[in-house]
Write a protein that holds these residues in place. Structure first.
Motif, PDB file in Angstrom:
ATOM      1  N   ASN A  91     -12.521  -1.990  -3.574  1.00 33.57           N
ATOM      2  CA  ASN A  91     -12.213  -2.685  -5.161  1.00 33.57           C
ATOM      3  C   ASN A  91     -10.718  -1.889  -5.511  1.00 33.57           C
ATOM      4  OD1 ASN A  91     -14.547  -4.465  -5.191  1.00 33.57           O
ATOM      5  ND2 ASN A  91     -15.711  -2.444  -5.052  1.00 33.57           N
ATOM      6  N   PRO A  92     -10.252  -2.872  -6.503  1.00 37.46           N
ATOM      7  CA  PRO A  92      -9.178  -2.136  -6.950  1.00 37.46           C
ATOM      8  C   PRO A  92      -9.157  -0.605  -7.645  1.00 37.46           C
ATOM      9  CG  PRO A  92      -9.303  -4.457  -7.713  1.00 37.46           C
ATOM     10  CD  PRO A  92     -10.608  -3.960  -6.843  1.00 37.46           C
ATOM     11  N   LEU A 152      11.722  -2.075  -4.323  1.00 39.68           N
ATOM     12  CA  LEU A 152      10.799  -3.073  -4.059  1.00 39.68           C
ATOM     13  C   LEU A 152       9.827  -3.180  -5.180  1.00 39.68           C
ATOM     14  CD1 LEU A 152      10.676  -1.923  -0.223  1.00 39.68           C
ATOM     15  CD2 LEU A 152      12.195  -3.667  -1.435  1.00 39.68           C
ATOM     16  N   THR A 153       9.180  -4.410  -5.427  1.00 40.69           N
ATOM     17  CA  THR A 153       8.419  -4.571  -6.315  1.00 40.69           C
ATOM     18  C   THR A 153       6.811  -4.954  -5.825  1.00 40.69           C
ATOM     19  OG1 THR A 153       9.364  -6.901  -6.266  1.00 40.69           O
ATOM     20  CG2 THR A 153      10.149  -5.247  -7.816  1.00 40.69           C
ATOM     21  N   PHE A 154       6.708  -4.822  -4.761  1.00 38.91           N
ATOM     22  CA  PHE A 154       5.320  -5.231  -4.183  1.00 38.91           C
ATOM     23  C   PHE A 154       3.956  -4.331  -4.835  1.00 38.91           C
ATOM     24  CE2 PHE A 154       6.952  -2.211  -1.064  1.00 38.91           C
ATOM     25  CZ  PHE A 154       5.660  -1.266  -1.106  1.00 38.91           C
ATOM     26  N   THR A 155       3.151  -4.646  -4.855  1.00 43.90           N
ATOM     27  CA  THR A 155       1.755  -4.132  -5.343  1.00 43.90           C
ATOM     28  C   THR A 155       0.769  -3.959  -4.578  1.00 43.90           C
ATOM     29  OG1 THR A 155       0.751  -5.880  -6.488  1.00 43.90           O
ATOM     30  CG2 THR A 155       2.258  -4.389  -7.839  1.00 43.90           C
ATOM     31  N   PHE A 156      -0.361  -3.034  -4.596  1.00 46.15           N
ATOM     32  CA  PHE A 156      -1.277  -3.049  -3.744  1.00 46.15           C
ATOM     33  C   PHE A 156      -2.439  -3.206  -4.754  1.00 46.15           C
ATOM     34  CE2 PHE A 156       0.910  -1.903  -0.463  1.00 46.15           C
ATOM     35  CZ  PHE A 156       0.280  -2.232   0.974  1.00 46.15           C
ATOM     36  N   THR A 157      -3.313  -4.273  -4.624  1.00 45.54           N
ATOM     37  CA  THR A 157      -4.285  -4.660  -5.730  1.00 45.54           C
ATOM     38  C   THR A 157      -5.517  -4.008  -5.069  1.00 45.54           C
ATOM     39  OG1 THR A 157      -4.823  -6.822  -4.423  1.00 45.54           O
ATOM     40  CG2 THR A 157      -3.454  -6.969  -6.350  1.00 45.54           C
ATOM     41  N   SER A 158      -5.513  -3.265  -4.178  1.00 48.92           N
ATOM     42  CA  SER A 158      -6.379  -2.393  -3.611  1.00 48.92           C
ATOM     43  C   SER A 158      -6.108  -1.737  -2.590  1.00 48.92           C
ATOM     44  CB  SER A 158      -7.803  -3.279  -2.956  1.00 48.92           C
ATOM     45  OG  SER A 158      -7.582  -3.779  -1.775  1.00 48.92           O
ATOM     46  N   PRO A 159      -6.248  -0.362  -2.283  1.00 50.43           N
ATOM     47  CA  PRO A 159      -5.687   0.474  -1.635  1.00 50.43           C
ATOM     48  C   PRO A 159      -5.981   0.319  -0.074  1.00 50.43           C
ATOM     49  CG  PRO A 159      -7.451   1.574  -2.668  1.00 50.43           C
ATOM     50  CD  PRO A 159      -7.462   0.379  -3.160  1.00 50.43           C
ATOM     51  N   GLN A 160      -5.588  -0.794   0.576  1.00 50.33           N
ATOM     52  CA  GLN A 160      -5.711  -1.288   1.788  1.00 50.33           C
ATOM     53  C   GLN A 160      -4.434  -1.504   2.709  1.00 50.33           C
ATOM     54  OE1 GLN A 160      -9.035  -4.129   2.724  1.00 50.33           O
ATOM     55  NE2 GLN A 160      -9.081  -4.231   0.382  1.00 50.33           N
ATOM     56  N   PRO A 161      -3.881  -0.638   3.393  1.00 52.03           N
ATOM     57  CA  PRO A 161      -2.772  -0.725   3.984  1.00 52.03           C
ATOM     58  C   PRO A 161      -2.747  -2.215   4.988  1.00 52.03           C
ATOM     59  CG  PRO A 161      -3.959   1.237   4.988  1.00 52.03           C
ATOM     60  CD  PRO A 161      -4.708   0.879   3.746  1.00 52.03           C
ATOM     61  N   ALA A 162      -3.872  -2.375   5.370  1.00 53.81           N
ATOM     62  CA  ALA A 162      -3.830  -3.581   6.157  1.00 53.81           C
ATOM     63  C   ALA A 162      -4.035  -5.153   5.503  1.00 53.81           C
ATOM     64  CB  ALA A 162      -4.772  -3.602   7.347  1.00 53.81           C
TER      65      ALA A 162
END
Length: 181
Positions: A70-71, A129-139
Motif C-alpha cells: 500500500n502507499p 524528473l517528476t515521476f512519483t511512486f504511489t507505493s514503494p514497489q520498484p517493479a
C-alpha cells in the motif's frame, strides 16, 4: 490517452473518453522497472554480478502479490511478503519480488516509503524528473504525468538543452534524436 512525438514535440495524440490528457498523472506500472534498474546502474556506476539475478528476474524471489503493498508501506514492509521459490532460481520468472528484495536488502532502501523512494531514485537520475511512486514497489509502483515524460533530451546532446542537475558524457549513437532541420 496516448501520444507520440520527437525532440520537436508531440506529433500525434489521442484519447478515448474524457478526463485524461497529457497533464494527467497515471501509472507507469511495469515501466517502473526501467526507472529502478537505471537507478541501480547509476548508483553503482555499472551493474554488479550480484545485481543481475534481481534485475533479470532469475533470483528466485518470485512469489509476490503486489496488491498487498500500500502507499503507506515501506520497501521493507512490502518485501516482507516476498517469498523465495527454489524452482525459479536461475529461471526467468516475471515477478516484482526480485526487485522488491533487491531494493530492500541489496540497495538498503527498506525504510523508504513511496515518496522517499522516488526522491532517492531522483537523487541519481536527476532531480528535475517528476515521476512519483504511489507505493514503494520498484517493479510497478511508479506514476508520471505524460507531459513530464516527453523527451527532455539525452545528456549533453548538442541538439538539445543540457540537463542542469547531472550532466553525463555524451555517448555517440545512444541518443536517437535528430537535429532540427
Amino acid at each position: 490517452y496516448w501520444e507520440i512525438g520527437d525532440v520537436n514535440g508531440v506529433k500525434v495524440s489521442g484519447q478515448i473518453g474524457s478526463g485524461t490528457d497529457g497533464s494527467t498523472e497515471m501509472s507507469i506500472a511495469s515501466a517502473s522497472k526501467w526507472v529502478y534498474s537505471t537507478y541501480v546502474v547509476q548508483k553503482h556506476n555499472g551493474v554488479s554480478s550480484t545485481d543481475i539475478p534481481y534485475l533479470n528476474f532469475t533470483s528466485g524471489y518470485s512469489v509476490f502479490n503486489p496488491t498487498t503493498c500500500n502507499p503507506t508501506d515501506t520497501v521493507a514492509s512490502c518485501d516482507a511478503t516476498v517469498q523465495y521459490d527454489n524452482q525459479t532460481l536461475n529461471q526467468f520468472d516475471y515477478s516484482g519480488g526480485h526487485m522488491q528484495r533487491h531494493a530492500d536488502l541489496s540497495m538498503g532502501l527498506g525504510a523508504l516509503n513511496g515518496t522517499q523512494f522516488a526522491d532517492e531514485l531522483r537523487s541519481q537520475l536527476g532531480s528535475e524528473l517528476t515521476f512519483t511512486f504511489t507505493s514503494p514497489q520498484p517493479a510497478g509502483g511508479g506514476a508520471a504525468v505524460v507531459a513530464a515524460r516527453r523527451c527532455t533530451g539525452c545528456a549533453n546532446d548538442p541538439h538539445l538543452p543540457p540537463r542542469p542537475s547531472r550532466a553525463r558524457p555524451h555517448v555517440p549513437g545512444a541518443c536517437r534524436h535528430r537535429a532540427p532541420t
